[in-house]
Design a protein around this motif. Structure first.
Motif, short mmCIF file in Angstrom:
data_model
loop_
_atom_site.label_atom_id
_atom_site.label_comp_id
_atom_site.label_asym_id
_atom_site.label_seq_id
_atom_site.Cartn_x
_atom_site.Cartn_y
_atom_site.Cartn_z
N ARG A 208 0.84 -1.20 0.00
CA ARG A 208 0.00 0.00 0.00
C ARG A 208 0.87 1.25 0.00
NH1 ARG A 208 -4.80 -1.77 -1.75
NH2 ARG A 208 -5.72 -3.34 -0.38
N SER A 209 0.33 2.34 -0.52
CA SER A 209 1.07 3.60 -0.54
C SER A 209 1.22 4.15 0.87
CB SER A 209 0.35 4.63 -1.41
OG SER A 209 -0.87 5.02 -0.81
N HIS B 204 0.41 7.01 1.90
CA HIS B 204 -0.83 7.72 2.25
C HIS B 204 -1.87 6.74 2.79
CE1 HIS B 204 -4.09 10.65 1.99
NE2 HIS B 204 -4.80 9.74 1.37
N THR B 205 -2.03 5.60 2.12
CA THR B 205 -3.01 4.60 2.56
C THR B 205 -2.62 4.03 3.91
OG1 THR B 205 -3.55 4.03 0.27
CG2 THR B 205 -4.11 2.41 1.96
N ARG C 172 -2.97 10.03 -12.97
CA ARG C 172 -3.09 10.77 -11.72
C ARG C 172 -1.95 11.77 -11.60
NH1 ARG C 172 -3.85 5.27 -10.58
NH2 ARG C 172 -5.97 4.73 -9.90
N SER D 233 -0.04 12.39 -9.06
CA SER D 233 1.13 11.77 -8.43
C SER D 233 1.90 10.92 -9.43
CB SER D 233 0.71 10.93 -7.24
OG SER D 233 -0.21 9.92 -7.63
N GLU D 234 1.19 10.27 -10.35
CA GLU D 234 1.84 9.45 -11.36
C GLU D 234 2.61 10.32 -12.35
OE1 GLU D 234 -1.55 5.87 -11.36
OE2 GLU D 234 -1.60 7.46 -12.89
N GLY E 70 1.26 3.02 -10.77
CA GLY E 70 0.07 3.51 -10.10
C GLY E 70 -0.04 3.03 -8.68
N LYS E 71 -1.27 2.99 -8.18
CA LYS E 71 -1.52 2.58 -6.81
C LYS E 71 -1.04 1.15 -6.60
CE LYS E 71 -5.45 5.63 -5.87
NZ LYS E 71 -6.86 5.71 -5.44
N GLY E 72 -0.44 0.93 -5.43
CA GLY E 72 0.06 -0.40 -5.13
C GLY E 72 1.27 -0.79 -5.95
N HIS F 93 -7.56 1.54 -13.01
CA HIS F 93 -8.55 1.15 -12.01
C HIS F 93 -8.47 -0.35 -11.76
CE1 HIS F 93 -11.30 4.86 -12.90
NE2 HIS F 93 -10.35 5.13 -12.03
#
Length: 368
Positions: free
Chosen positions: A26-27, A29-30, A220, A222-223, A243-245, A340
């Motif tokens: 997880r990032s 932030h998460t 995004r 951040s990306e 991306g995320k993760g 996504h």
């Protein structure tokens, strides 16, 4: 609040944070958000008389969520806190810290999802073409407002030394504001004026590349700020995005974005690059990696200066997805482009398109 917990609970929270970051990938932030929720939950449990983690039960969980609601937490916040509690409970049960997965039966409030506001295609085009035409903010006149940025005669393909990542620039806001205003204060013909003028022109090229990338790819913010030079495949017009993760994906971009990137890399980036730039694609005015906070200011500033509705980088992402679907793109393809993990996240853009169609129908059809 973390320090107020019993030592066994503190150790559990620390192990859970390590699990989220190291195992679940997880990032940061998460991890912060989930850990904050769990600390709040365990503090509530302690106040209700739970001396040990094993005493946590469904009654305590529901009481905690009820308290959050009475304190005015939004439905989206409650939904995330429920997810945090379920993730922690499942992990603690697997780790032998809870006799059962107590949050397995915890109901989650259904978050209300507003349809995102999106720009029309002509508005999006006006925004990405704004650098060099309008100022990036009402109070900071652009060096080259009203004209195309002047491109230095020298240049060429950049090959940046150093590692593939560099420090994020922390003083970017002041540096970029000064660069945008430099044209109004620097005197032509002086050495200082030439330096300031060149920096301002480079910033304008950077802004154009940023806006074209955000709208052309739908990535995004951040990306986009995390891109390195090596992540851009000029031959295939594709950017490699993490991306995320940490999930990697390839996202295509169009000819306008290619032109903006080429101008930035040939004539803009060399003017801003410094010891801390390393391989970062987008730089702040002082040479560090462009940070997302400044990038958001850039987008909103140009939108305001161009007389467009308020828009954020995520608004450009919404607009890109909506325009793709309106142009006939497959929903699964858009899901992959946006990164996504669930198709449900992408389906909201079909609702946006339907609402825009309804609005046009109500406005134009005599029997509406």
């Amino acid at each position: 609040m973390h320090e107020a917990l019993p030592s066994a609970m503190r150790e559990a929270v620390d192990e859970f944070a390590g699990h989220l970051a190291g195992v679940r990938n997880r990032s940061a932030h998460t991890v912060r958000a989930y850990v904050g929720d769990v600390v709040s939950l365990l503090d509530h449990a302690r106040r209700m008389g739970c001396a040990e983690l094993a005493e946590l039960d469904l009654t305590v969980l529901r009481s905690w969520l009820a308290k959050q609601r009475t304190m005015g937490a939004a439905r989206t916040s409650l939904a995330r806190r429920s997810a945090s509690a379920r993730t922690f409970s499942a992990w603690a049960h697997r780790a032998g810290l809870l006799p059962t997965d107590v949050a397995g039966a915890l109901a989650s409030p259904r978050a209300h999802r507003d349809l995102p506001s999106v720009l029309r295609a002509d508005q999006a085009a006006a925004l990405v073409e704004a650098p060099g035409r309008s100022a990036p903010g009402a109070s900071t006149p652009d060096t080259v407002a009203g004209s195309r940025p002047r491109v230095p005669a020298s240049g060429g393909r950049l090959t940046a030394p150093g590692s593939a990542s560099g420090p994020t620039e922390t003083d970017t806001a002041d540096g970029d504001a000064a660069a945008h205003a430099a044209g109004g204060t620097a005197k032509a013909g002086t050495a200082s004026g030439a330096t300031a003028d060149g920096t301002a022109e480079a910033v304008v090229l950077r802004d154009r590349a940023l806006l074209e990338l955000l709208y052309g790819t739908g990535v995004r913010i951040s990306e986009a700020c995390g891109l390195d030079i090596a992540d851009v495949d000029h031959a295939r017009r594709v950017v490699r995005v993490f991306g995320k993760g940490g999930r990697e994906r390839a996202v295509p971009y169009g000819v306008p974005a290619q032109r903006a990137l080429d101008e930035w890399l040939r004539h803009g980036r060399p003017a801003l690059a410094g010891p801390h730039s390393r391989e970062a694609l987008l730089l702040g005015a002082r040479g560090g990696r462009l940070n997302p906070t400044m990038a958001r200011r850039i987008v909103s500033g140009y939108a305001e200066a161009a007389g467009l509705p308020p828009v954020s980088p995520h608004g450009l992402r919404h607009s890109a997805a909506t325009h793709l679907l309106e142009g006939g793109a497959d929903l699964r393809a858009v899901q992959e482009l946006l990164g996504h993990s669930s198709l449900a996240s992408t389906q909201i853009y079909t609702h946006v398109s339907v609402e825009r169609l309804r609005a046009a129908y109500r406005q134009a059809h005599p029997r509406a």
